[in-house]
Write a protein that holds these residues in place. Structure first.
Motif, short mmCIF file in Angstrom:
data_model
loop_
_atom_site.label_atom_id
_atom_site.label_comp_id
_atom_site.label_asym_id
_atom_site.label_seq_id
_atom_site.Cartn_x
_atom_site.Cartn_y
_atom_site.Cartn_z
N ILE A 236 35.34 27.51 -12.06
CA ILE A 236 35.45 28.55 -11.05
C ILE A 236 36.73 28.32 -10.27
CG2 ILE A 236 34.32 29.58 -9.05
CD1 ILE A 236 31.72 28.47 -10.05
N THR A 237 37.45 29.40 -10.00
CA THR A 237 38.68 29.29 -9.22
C THR A 237 38.35 28.73 -7.84
OG1 THR A 237 39.40 31.29 -10.33
CG2 THR A 237 40.68 30.57 -8.43
N PRO A 238 38.94 27.57 -7.47
CA PRO A 238 38.54 26.98 -6.19
C PRO A 238 38.95 27.84 -5.02
CG PRO A 238 39.78 25.43 -7.54
CD PRO A 238 39.90 26.76 -8.19
N ASN A 243 36.71 23.83 -2.30
CA ASN A 243 37.65 22.83 -1.77
C ASN A 243 37.02 22.01 -0.67
OD1 ASN A 243 39.72 23.50 -3.50
ND2 ASN A 243 40.53 25.10 -2.15
N GLY A 662 33.54 32.47 -6.09
CA GLY A 662 33.12 32.96 -7.40
C GLY A 662 32.45 34.30 -7.34
N ASN B 95 40.00 37.36 -9.32
CA ASN B 95 39.14 37.14 -10.48
C ASN B 95 39.41 38.05 -11.66
OD1 ASN B 95 37.84 34.90 -9.76
ND2 ASN B 95 35.89 35.85 -9.27
N THR B 236 36.32 31.84 -14.32
CA THR B 236 35.16 32.29 -13.54
C THR B 236 34.50 33.55 -14.08
OG1 THR B 236 36.43 31.53 -11.66
CG2 THR B 236 34.37 32.65 -11.19
#
Lengths: 663, 253
Positions: A236-238, A243, A662, B95, B236
């Protein structure tokens, strides 16, 4: 003139009352027990704790996968919880679906009552004595951990509040921020550790003891270990939540939690708990769910009210299990009927006779059976499967009715299994050879097929193409687990079931222990831990009447079969499948697939299939095919919901809550 | 006296009625923002499907922890919203199938706002897309190319996530992609299942996939299809990067 005076007097009196109404009437309310009355007696304490037990986040019969727990705060129609069960989202069964299983759960008003108890009860130590006071405290810590578990398994890190907050304090103090997910799980660990050390050794059915706390420890710490182990595979993109550690953990943190599972399971084993068994394993397995096994296999039970003479609608004291899993019929369900149907995805995992075999050309063809009863009357089928499902030909004990299930008829079956299996409701081969019926409930269609008269097309309890998704079978089998074998007439309607729900039982502890051992063995490269896992798996299988499993020394990766995003070795998959077999319909499957992070790929465009029995007319034999159920309900899961989003209403009240990433 | 009591009651009831008749006289929001999502490696608009990705906004002048809003990116890679509240916003392309972008802070949005473009780097390019029609069978083929196989994000070197699948998208409307496709083609039969790291796709390291991926689908006579292929990686949202759209007319009645 006198009238005028009376009017003026009246106005003055009324105005006078209005002025006085601003005066505070500082009286104690009558009819409400205050703390002193409740906490100075065991009976008072049980009353106080009873309310807390009542609202525990237990996914029982009345739990709706999208509305949440049947709670005093919640809306009614709890009978629908049975068909909106998380079993549907996990692919164990097919039923109704109204979301991704993301109810809001933020029960801080209940946690406050527990914190109040923890702060107050030591002041009454002279009345209760040191040991009993510690037992009460232990119980309160167990209850608090249970509430936090319901939150942390959904949201990740949550605000940790362990003291009673002062409502008059400045808002900045009351706006507690989220703790990290690691700290939140450790908080649950500390509470349960205290509970395990201080709670009573034994308790009456329906109340918890130290082994109940240990069982919750095995479940909660296994969830924590899985999250730590698999969170990073999602990539998942932080954002701020990841963080800040509020959401997710690292693989390096998993081992610690798996070790806590093993410790707690060892305590329970020393406490003398064991698997209930019997000479007739099929009956013994049903007894696990219908008998009181306090001190044997039951570690914590949720009781429901006694059978009444009529339905009390929307009462949480009853549930509707029998009415919603058995078909409509004499002595069977009297309302709704059969709305939660077992799916082939689960049935295929059990040990049973093969339904397909290779022909001379090496193609898979369906096995021919002389009778559908040969499927379950065989030695090859594990007794646990007969205890979990009703297959066609089995007799339901309380009513004496024989479950008659047939999906249809094939005039002839010259083809292979592949010809008759489609990613659709039908195909050319099925259109050519298959005959099904639209006949209504309670009727059996008899037709002349290929010149042969009197051919039975369907069974009395399924399947027909008409009649909706309730009342008769959609998938060729019924759920037997938790069905009351001693139900009397009228006890199978809505809100008429009172079978207790086994919240924790020893079989789950063994499965938790086995999974933790194997995962720990993988993380540490320790083969002895892996081998020990199968000692407990085979104990569960032995009770089930299934063959023991020999661990494969060079396991292959079977993850690709479900498009998993990480490799899964076949031994681990076996442990996961054993969990599915043993804990079917106990509302574990959805949460297990979720914590393993396989739910979103396994449930991608997932359509439930059944165990459809067909009669092949020109052979006079029966075959079983896995057609899609007729309602054709597809499932998907949004992987963002592995960590649910923090409820917007809570952020309005507490702007310090950081949203999960997310979404 | 009667008059006094009645007029008192009358006055009170009039006051009560009036208190319920507050007119909501706030203006409708009418600030606007628009712009393009640009593929940084080509300078062209990002190749996407209608609503597949969006620009996320946070109205920071309203609250320090606001709920995010989103403006969907259109089929042609542009976005536009004319019903926002005027204020100062943080904006971020969110995203989509591209490497994580940086948030642009302090964008003032008002009745006349200059276009705000965003540059992103897609995970994959779908190149050499061919669609060959033979009576009612359509053979689609493409190759994959990765502009970057690793990127520094938050001071960590992050590799390209594993490539998951290559799928065909057919549609009968002007839109074509994961948001608009004919459902019958979304099965395991009509896809290439990869689920491997980029090193396995591109063993010779020239930035192009070693293989050409081919998918054969049946089509019906007399229909005109819009066709493209897409591939996705395990980030994601697992959304697809697409090829260009080709129009296939199947002759027949």
């Amino acid at each position: 003139m006198r009238k005028n005076n009376i009017c003026r007097l009246l106005v003055v009196v009324i105005l006078g009352f209005m002025a006085l109404s601003c005066h505070e009437l500082d009286l104690e309310p009558k009819g409400i027990f205050d703390e002193g009355t409740l906490f100075n007696s065991d009976y008072g304490i049980r009353t106080y704790l009873g309310a807390i037990y009542n609202e525990l986040p237990i996914e029982d019969f009345n739990y709706y996968h999208n509305r949440g727990y049947a709670s005093g705060n919640n809306i009614s129609n709890y009978w629908e919880g049975q068909k909106n069960s998380p079993a549907v989202l996990g692919g164990e069964a097919t039923g109704r679906r109204d979301g991704d299983g993301t109810p809001e759960y933020w029960p801080y008003e209940r946690i406050r009552r527990i914190n109040n108890f923890i702060e107050a009860i030591p002041q009454y130590v002279e009345i209760h004595g040191e040991e009993l006071t510690n037992q009460y405290l232990g119980e309160a810590h167990f209850l608090r951990a249970f509430y936090y578990f319901g939150m942390v398994k959904r949201y990740g890190g949550v605000p940790i509040i362990k003291e009673v907050q002062d409502p008059a304090a400045p808002l900045e103090e009351l706006w507690t921020p989220r703790s990290t997910e690691y700290d939140s799980w450790k908080f649950i660990y500390e509470d349960l550790k205290f509970a395990m050390a201080n709670m009573a050794e034994e308790s009456v059915t329906g109340r918890a003891n130290r082994y109940s706390a240990a069982a919750l420890m095995t479940r909660a710490m296994l969830y924590a270990g899985s999250t730590a182990n698999y969170f990073e595979t999602l990539n998942i993109t932080p954002g701020p939540a990841i963080n800040g550690g509020l959401m997710g953990m690292k693989r390096s943190q998993a081992a610690e939690f798996y070790e806590y599972v093993i410790e707690a399971a060892e305590l329970i084993e020393r406490g003398g708990y064991r698997l209930h068994d019997g000479v007739n394993k099929e009956v013994a397995f049903t007894e696990v769910f219908t008998e009181d096994l306090n001190g044997i296999e039951d570690l914590f039970v949720k009781l429901f009210g006694p059978y009444g003479s009529s339905s009390i609608y929307n009462s949480r004291l009853h549930h509707s299990w029998d009415s919603m899993v058995l078909p409509l019929g004499t002595g069977l369900a009297s309302d709704v009927g059969s709305a939660l149907h077992p799916a082939w995805d689960l049935i295929k995992l059990y040990q049973m006779p093969a339904l397909a075999e290779e022909n001379e050309q090496g193609e898979l063809v369906p096995v021919r059976f002389d009778s559908m009863n040969d499927l379950w009357q065989s030695e090859e089928m594990e007794p646990r499967a007969r205890g979990t499902f009703f297959f066609s030909g089995m007799t339901e004990p309380a009513s004496g009715e024989v479950m008659d299930l047939q999906a249809g008829v094939y005039r002839s079956f010259p083809g292979t299994l592949a010809d008759a299996t489609a990613d659709a409701q039908t195909n050319d081969y099925m259109e050519r050879y298959r005959i099904r019926t639209h006949i209504g409930k309670g009727a059996i269609d008899i037709q002349t097929v290929g010149g042969i008269p009197g051919v039975k097309i369907n069974g009395l309890y399924g399947m027909s193409l008409s009649g909706g998704d309730e009342g008769r079978s959609l998938t060729g089998a019924f759920i037997r687990k938790y069905v009351n074998p001693k139900a009397i007439a009228g006890e199978r309607g809505l809100y008429r079931s009172s079978t207790p729900f086994k919240v924790f039982r020893y079989a789950e502890v063994l499965l938790n222990r086995a999974e933790a051992l194997y995962e720990l063995g993988l993380l540490k490269g320790d083969e002895s831990l892996k081998a020990e896992a199968f000692v407990y798996i085979n104990q569960v299988r032995e009770r089930a009447g299934a063959r023991p499993y020999t661990m494969v020394s060079a396991p292959v990766d079977v993850g690709k079969e479900i498009n998993a995003i990480y490799p899964i070795d076949e031994n681990l998959q076996f442990i996961r499948d054993e969990r599915a077999r043993e804990l079917a319909f106990e509302n574990h499957r959805f949460f297990d697939l979720r914590r393993w992070r396989v739910l979103h790929t396994k449930m991608e465009n997932f359509y439930a299939r059944g165990l459809m029995g067909y009669y092949v007319v020109d052979e006079g034999k029966y075959i079983f095919l896995n057609d899609r159920e007729k309602e054709n309900r597809g499932l998907n899961y949004n992987r963002a919901n592995y960590h649910q989003q923090i409820p917007g209403g809570q952020i309005n009240r507490n702007p310090n809550l950081i949203r999960n990433d997310g979404h | 006296m009667k008059k006094f009591v009645y007029s008192l009651v009358g006055a009170v009831s009039v006051l009560c009625m009036v208190s319920c008749m507050e007119i909501d006289n706030f203006d409708a929001p009418d600030a606007r923002i628009s712009g393009r999502l640009i593929d940084k490696t080509t300078g062209e608009n990002f190749i996407t499907d209608h609503g597949d990705t969006h620009i996320r906004l946070w109205e920071m002048s309203y609250s320090s922890n606001p709920a995010p809003q989103g403006i969907p990116v259109r089929f042609d890679g542009t976005y536009n919203n004319e019903k926002l509240f005027a204020g100062t916003y943080d904006m971020l392309p969110f995203n989509g199938p591209y490497w994580p972008a940086d948030t642009i802070r302090g964008v003032r949005i008002g009745k006349k706002t200059a276009p705000q473009d965003f540059e992103v780097i897609p995970y994959l390019h779908i190149i050499d897309f061919e669609a060959v029609l033979e009576s009612t069978t359509l053979t689609l083929s493409c190759r994959l190319s990765a502009p970057f196989t690793e990127m520094i994000i938050n001071e960590e070197l992050v590799p390209l996530p594993n490539v998951l699948e290559v799928r065909p998208f057919l549609s009968l409307t002007m839109y074509c992609g994961a948001a608009n496709y004919i459902g019958e083609y979304w099965t395991n039969e009509y896809r290439v299942n990869l689920r491997v790291p980029w090193e396995r796709i591109d063993a010779d390291g020239d930035g192009l996939s070693d293989k050409t991926y081919t998918i054969t689908v049946p089509v019906k006579e007399g229909y005109t299809y819009n066709v493209r292929m897409g591939a996705n990686v395990n980030y994601t949202d697992q959304k697809f990067n697409y090829s260009e759209v080709k129009r296939i007319k199947v002759p027949g009645n």
